[in-house]
Design a protein around this motif. Structure first.
Motif, PDB file in Angstrom:
ATOM      1  N   ILE B 297      -7.893  93.119  -7.590  1.00  0.00           N
ATOM      2  CA  ILE B 297      -8.702  91.817  -7.759  1.00  0.00           C
ATOM      3  C   ILE B 297      -8.733  91.568  -9.412  1.00  0.00           C
ATOM      4  O   ILE B 297      -8.284  92.443 -10.199  1.00  0.00           O
ATOM      5  N   GLU B 298      -8.937  90.382  -9.717  1.00  0.00           N
ATOM      6  CA  GLU B 298      -9.089  90.093 -11.168  1.00  0.00           C
ATOM      7  C   GLU B 298     -10.363  90.543 -11.833  1.00  0.00           C
ATOM      8  O   GLU B 298     -11.312  90.118 -11.157  1.00  0.00           O
ATOM      9  N   VAL B 299     -10.501  90.976 -12.977  1.00  0.00           N
ATOM     10  CA  VAL B 299     -11.736  91.194 -13.544  1.00  0.00           C
ATOM     11  C   VAL B 299     -11.610  90.749 -15.026  1.00  0.00           C
ATOM     12  O   VAL B 299     -10.679  90.237 -15.505  1.00  0.00           O
ATOM     13  N   SER B 300     -12.772  90.629 -15.723  1.00  0.00           N
ATOM     14  CA  SER B 300     -12.737  89.976 -16.830  1.00  0.00           C
ATOM     15  C   SER B 300     -13.469  91.006 -18.056  1.00  0.00           C
ATOM     16  O   SER B 300     -14.664  91.786 -17.615  1.00  0.00           O
ATOM     17  N   LEU B 301     -12.925  91.116 -19.193  1.00  0.00           N
ATOM     18  CA  LEU B 301     -13.294  92.058 -20.245  1.00  0.00           C
ATOM     19  C   LEU B 301     -13.407  90.826 -21.332  1.00  0.00           C
ATOM     20  O   LEU B 301     -12.645  90.919 -22.213  1.00  0.00           O
ATOM     21  N   PRO B 302     -14.535  90.219 -21.364  1.00  0.00           N
ATOM     22  CA  PRO B 302     -14.651  88.981 -22.075  1.00  0.00           C
ATOM     23  C   PRO B 302     -14.537  89.303 -23.794  1.00  0.00           C
ATOM     24  O   PRO B 302     -14.156  88.393 -24.494  1.00  0.00           O
ATOM     25  N   HIS B 303     -14.831  90.442 -24.226  1.00  0.00           N
ATOM     26  CA  HIS B 303     -14.825  90.636 -25.447  1.00  0.00           C
ATOM     27  C   HIS B 303     -13.769  91.452 -25.961  1.00  0.00           C
ATOM     28  O   HIS B 303     -13.612  91.889 -27.334  1.00  0.00           O
ATOM     29  N   THR B 304     -12.654  91.672 -25.316  1.00  0.00           N
ATOM     30  CA  THR B 304     -11.398  92.088 -25.563  1.00  0.00           C
ATOM     31  C   THR B 304     -10.905  91.749 -27.056  1.00  0.00           C
ATOM     32  O   THR B 304     -10.401  92.301 -27.842  1.00  0.00           O
ATOM     33  N   ASP B 305     -10.873  90.204 -27.334  1.00  0.00           N
ATOM     34  CA  ASP B 305     -10.302  90.055 -28.406  1.00  0.00           C
ATOM     35  C   ASP B 305     -10.965  90.341 -29.718  1.00  0.00           C
ATOM     36  O   ASP B 305     -10.467  90.238 -30.856  1.00  0.00           O
ATOM     37  N   TYR B 306     -12.019  91.048 -29.627  1.00  0.00           N
ATOM     38  CA  TYR B 306     -12.917  91.580 -30.838  1.00  0.00           C
ATOM     39  C   TYR B 306     -12.561  92.947 -31.029  1.00  0.00           C
ATOM     40  O   TYR B 306     -12.940  93.787 -31.889  1.00  0.00           O
ATOM     41  N   ALA B 307     -12.078  93.577 -30.053  1.00  0.00           N
ATOM     42  CA  ALA B 307     -11.856  95.117 -30.282  1.00  0.00           C
ATOM     43  C   ALA B 307     -11.101  95.736 -31.507  1.00  0.00           C
ATOM     44  O   ALA B 307     -11.547  96.626 -32.070  1.00  0.00           O
ATOM     45  N   VAL B 308     -10.117  95.067 -31.891  1.00  0.00           N
ATOM     46  CA  VAL B 308      -9.370  95.564 -32.874  1.00  0.00           C
ATOM     47  C   VAL B 308     -10.120  95.574 -34.302  1.00  0.00           C
ATOM     48  O   VAL B 308     -10.361  96.296 -35.124  1.00  0.00           O
ATOM     49  N   ALA B 309     -10.914  94.362 -34.331  1.00  0.00           N
ATOM     50  CA  ALA B 309     -11.820  94.226 -35.436  1.00  0.00           C
ATOM     51  C   ALA B 309     -12.683  95.393 -35.496  1.00  0.00           C
ATOM     52  O   ALA B 309     -13.305  95.908 -36.547  1.00  0.00           O
ATOM     53  N   LEU B 378     -22.961  97.341 -39.112  1.00  0.00           N
ATOM     54  CA  LEU B 378     -23.959  96.945 -38.125  1.00  0.00           C
ATOM     55  C   LEU B 378     -23.469  95.859 -36.992  1.00  0.00           C
ATOM     56  O   LEU B 378     -23.484  96.177 -35.810  1.00  0.00           O
ATOM     57  N   LYS B 379     -22.681  94.790 -37.372  1.00  0.00           N
ATOM     58  CA  LYS B 379     -22.195  94.114 -36.552  1.00  0.00           C
ATOM     59  C   LYS B 379     -21.215  94.603 -35.727  1.00  0.00           C
ATOM     60  O   LYS B 379     -21.296  94.189 -34.469  1.00  0.00           O
ATOM     61  N   ALA B 380     -20.285  95.467 -36.195  1.00  0.00           N
ATOM     62  CA  ALA B 380     -19.252  95.783 -35.412  1.00  0.00           C
ATOM     63  C   ALA B 380     -19.813  96.942 -34.372  1.00  0.00           C
ATOM     64  O   ALA B 380     -19.560  96.898 -33.321  1.00  0.00           O
ATOM     65  N   GLN B 381     -21.006  97.339 -34.700  1.00  0.00           N
ATOM     66  CA  GLN B 381     -21.697  98.429 -33.681  1.00  0.00           C
ATOM     67  C   GLN B 381     -22.444  97.569 -32.578  1.00  0.00           C
ATOM     68  O   GLN B 381     -22.460  98.031 -31.487  1.00  0.00           O
ATOM     69  N   LYS B 382     -22.899  96.487 -32.948  1.00  0.00           N
ATOM     70  CA  LYS B 382     -23.336  95.615 -31.772  1.00  0.00           C
ATOM     71  C   LYS B 382     -22.257  94.984 -30.846  1.00  0.00           C
ATOM     72  O   LYS B 382     -22.483  94.952 -30.023  1.00  0.00           O
ATOM     73  N   ALA B 383     -21.250  94.744 -31.516  1.00  0.00           N
ATOM     74  CA  ALA B 383     -20.022  94.266 -30.706  1.00  0.00           C
ATOM     75  C   ALA B 383     -19.552  95.199 -29.922  1.00  0.00           C
ATOM     76  O   ALA B 383     -19.025  95.066 -28.829  1.00  0.00           O
ATOM     77  N   ARG B 384     -19.518  96.605 -30.472  1.00  0.00           N
ATOM     78  CA  ARG B 384     -19.036  97.750 -29.574  1.00  0.00           C
ATOM     79  C   ARG B 384     -19.794  97.760 -28.612  1.00  0.00           C
ATOM     80  O   ARG B 384     -19.578  98.103 -27.410  1.00  0.00           O
ATOM     81  N   ALA B 385     -21.356  97.527 -28.403  1.00  0.00           N
ATOM     82  CA  ALA B 385     -22.138  97.712 -27.312  1.00  0.00           C
ATOM     83  C   ALA B 385     -21.640  96.589 -26.147  1.00  0.00           C
ATOM     84  O   ALA B 385     -21.584  96.696 -25.108  1.00  0.00           O
ATOM     85  N   LEU B 386     -21.421  95.440 -26.769  1.00  0.00           N
ATOM     86  CA  LEU B 386     -20.839  94.109 -26.016  1.00  0.00           C
ATOM     87  C   LEU B 386     -19.536  94.792 -25.276  1.00  0.00           C
ATOM     88  O   LEU B 386     -19.305  94.361 -23.935  1.00  0.00           O
ATOM     89  N   ILE B 387     -18.598  95.528 -25.931  1.00  0.00           N
ATOM     90  CA  ILE B 387     -17.236  95.835 -25.208  1.00  0.00           C
ATOM     91  C   ILE B 387     -17.504  96.844 -24.175  1.00  0.00           C
ATOM     92  O   ILE B 387     -17.050  96.802 -23.118  1.00  0.00           O
ATOM     93  N   ARG B 388     -18.398  97.725 -24.701  1.00  0.00           N
ATOM     94  CA  ARG B 388     -18.821  98.781 -23.568  1.00  0.00           C
ATOM     95  C   ARG B 388     -19.287  98.154 -22.145  1.00  0.00           C
ATOM     96  O   ARG B 388     -18.993  98.413 -21.239  1.00  0.00           O
ATOM     97  N   ARG B 389     -20.341  97.162 -22.541  1.00  0.00           N
ATOM     98  CA  ARG B 389     -20.857  96.379 -21.286  1.00  0.00           C
ATOM     99  C   ARG B 389     -19.876  95.655 -20.406  1.00  0.00           C
ATOM    100  O   ARG B 389     -20.002  95.580 -19.361  1.00  0.00           O
ATOM    101  N   ASP B 390     -18.792  95.159 -21.243  1.00  0.00           N
ATOM    102  CA  ASP B 390     -17.840  94.572 -20.483  1.00  0.00           C
ATOM    103  C   ASP B 390     -17.291  95.316 -19.244  1.00  0.00           C
ATOM    104  O   ASP B 390     -17.028  95.143 -18.239  1.00  0.00           O
TER     105      ASP B 390
END
Lengths: 98, 489
Positions: B297-309, B378-390
């Motif tokens: 199946i196709e899945v989505s990891l919508p915050h992928t684009d932010y991972a390197v940052a 702090l911003k990165a740690q919040k974004a990290r939570a979103l990546i994990r949630r994906d």
């Protein structure tokens, strides 16, 4: 546009205890500006109400029994010291000689 | 048989020891001969422990002769990334600042492998302090790719990957903070696993970014991967972040059956950033799963684009704190002629660290400094939570996720050294996995037209290593090809 200045680089180098020569400072102004601009991508992201993720695991405190375990003997602990007198690590004089 | 013993996997070696066809001494000497023959070109090893390995092999011979091996890795030649503390030899992280450092203790993984009878034959090259994606940041030497000596082996565990791919030893250990096991495994054509954060003790792994670092193995196949994971996994009182989760017998996962699995393909990973040839390899691998009965199946990891940052904020911040300990006082390099303690700190660090390490310390110090902490860290740690949630959301719909391991095959030496950001982007498919803390495995999925290996990345749920191994084993059995031997000789 440079995101950070040479003064910023000097200030941060001081915090990081690094002595950079002129060429390294110049290079880092460009490189850090470039990388930090890339990181600004995160500003697109709405993170309101999101708890910052400090750690991966949901563990808080890990306790062990308060008993003395084995530790390094003095000779082993000092074996990699750049300078020691066999009992202590030696460093350059901290206080000015009076 | 001694002639090509070095080509065997660990499980093949142990079968041969058991049946008396060969001995650990013969296998170790075969590997040492192989190292002698190819490593002057490959430059995977920074230190070879010949006498030590020969002695250990004799002891293992005796155990097998008595029918009492210590376990299924007894007498197997292994190699260790130079970031792992070993009482034997030196532990330098391939940095000038740790040149000549002798660890007073063995890392837990090393201790466990020694207790299982494995025989370390030496230490392996790496990017200085594991910071890099090509092993070009080593202060010692540049490791070559055994498939093409003009190309990098990937990194940071480039020595560990090249050594297994070139059959210098059966198994190696590496460390993976943002892809440093999986990306070189893909580049060199071996199997590499980054376990779940906390699955394997980090005690004795010189710290780079403590919330991301994990130790893991490089092997020639999934079977050996299961054998090593059986030995190195599990809670360790010396590492408070090692998880108290029971360790299954991973060899039980070696079943060629994925008919009950749902495989997710994240749409964000199949964009233009992925080269056409790599895309075709991955699509062919997905077909193998489909034909074996898996639902795709196709899945989505919508915050992928932010991972390197996110990654380069979190990892540099943690690195700047971890590397503060190298101050020239208790161990490591001390600059001569310092006039004060402060001067000694500054000069020792500046002379001891290479350019990439200094760059990351600078970035990390900047993002943690007053006035920028909220905007970056702090911003990165919040974004990290979103990546994990994906990932959490995606794994509600599927059991494993398949992706490319790297956007391109191994690149040429020097191709990306001028632009650090471009080098960072070679980790786009591996980085999120460390941020989320989940396990990821890379397995060869073919050779490109230019005869370089491509890697398929299999991702799983936290502590889902059994499922990863089952998927990898099934793919290995059903893919219908083997990579063959790299041309180095």
């Amino acid at each position: 546009m440079a995101k950070i200045t040479k003064e910023d680089v000097e200030y941060v180098a001081g915090l990081a205890q690094l002595s950079l020569d002129e060429a390294a400072r110049e290079r880092l102004v460009g490189e850090m500006s470039n990388i930090l601009s890339y990181m600004d991508k995160l500003n697109e992201l709405d993170t309101s109400g999101i708890e910052p993720m400090m750690h991966v695991l949901d563990i808080s405190n890990v306790y062990r029994d308060d008993v003395v375990g084995p530790s390094l003997d003095r000779e082993t602990a000092l074996m990699n010291a750049p300078k020691s007198d066999g009992e202590y690590f030696l460093v350059p004089r901290i206080l000015d000689q009076e | 048989m001694t002639g090509t013993l070095y080509r065997l996997t660990a499980h093949e070696l142990c079968d041969a020891y058991k049946s008396g066809k060969t001995t650990p001494s013969q296998a170790v000497s075969s590997c040492l001969d192989r190292i002698n023959a190819v490593d002057s070109k490959l430059k995977a090893f920074v230190d070879v422990w010949k006498d030590y390995a020969v002695d250990q092999a004799q002891a293992s011979d005796d155990r097998w002769a008595k029918g009492a091996p210590k376990g299924p890795l007894d007498g197997v030649p292994i190699g260790l990334k130079d970031v792992l503390c070993t009482k034997q030899g030196f532990t330098t992280c391939c940095s000038k600042i740790l040149r000549g450092y002798r660890s007073p203790f063995d890392a837990t993984v090393v201790e466990r492998l020694l207790n299982a009878g494995a025989i370390p034959v030496g230490k392996l090259n790496m990017d200085e302090f594991a910071m890099g994606s090509s092993t070009e940041n080593s202060s010692v030497q540049v490791t070559r790719n055994p498939w093409n000596l003009r190309c990098v082996p990937g990194g940071s565990s480039g020595g560990s990957a090249a050594a297994v791919a070139a059959d210098e030893c059966a198994i190696t250990l590496g460390s993976d903070t943002g892809g440093s096991i999986r990306q070189p495994a893909a580049c060199c054509g071996c199997v590499g696993l980054k376990p779940t954060y906390g699955r394997v003790s980090r005690y004795g792994l010189v710290a780079f970014a403590s919330s991301l670092d994990q130790i893991g193995p490089f092997t020639k196949d999934a079977h050996d991967m299961a054998l090593v994971m059986n030995v190195i996994s599990g809670r360790d009182p010396h590492d408070a972040t090692s998880a108290d989760v029971p360790v299954p017998d991973y060899t039980k996962a070696l079943r060629a059956d994925v008919s009950d699995l749902t495989v997710g393909l994240p749409k964000e990973y199949f964009t233009d950033a992925l080269g056409q040839e790599m895309r075709e390899k991955i699509e062919a691998a997905v077909k193998v799963f489909e034909k074996s009965g898996a639902k795709v199946i196709e899945v989505s990891l919508p915050h992928t684009d932010y991972a390197v940052a996110v990654y380069y904020i979190v990892c540099t911040a943690e690195a700047s704190a971890n590397l503060a300990r190298f101050d020239g006082v208790r161990y490591g390099y001390r600059a001569p002629n310092a006039v004060s303690v402060e001067d000694m700190y500054h000069r020792s660090k500046s002379e001891g660290y290479g350019p990439e390490v200094q760059r990351r310390i600078m970035l990390g110090t900047y993002v943690l400094s007053s006035g920028y902490y909220d905007a970056y860290y702090l911003k990165a740690q919040k974004a990290r939570a979103l990546i994990r949630r994906d990932f959490t959301n995606a794994f509600q719909k599927c059991d494993v996720i398949l992706t490319p391991t790297a956007p391109t095959p191994a690149f040429e030496i020097g191709a990306k050294t001028a632009d650090p950001l471009e080098m960072y982007l070679s980790d786009i498919y591996t980085i999120s996995v460390n941020l989320a803390g989940i396990p990821g495995l890379s397995i060869p999925c073919g050779l490109t037209a230019s005869k370089l290996p491509a890697g398929l990345q299999i991702l799983g749920k936290p502590f889902g290593e059994e499922t990863l191994l089952r998927a990898a084993y099934t793919y290995e059995q059903k893919r219908g090809f083997t990579l063959g031997q790299p041309p180095i000789s």
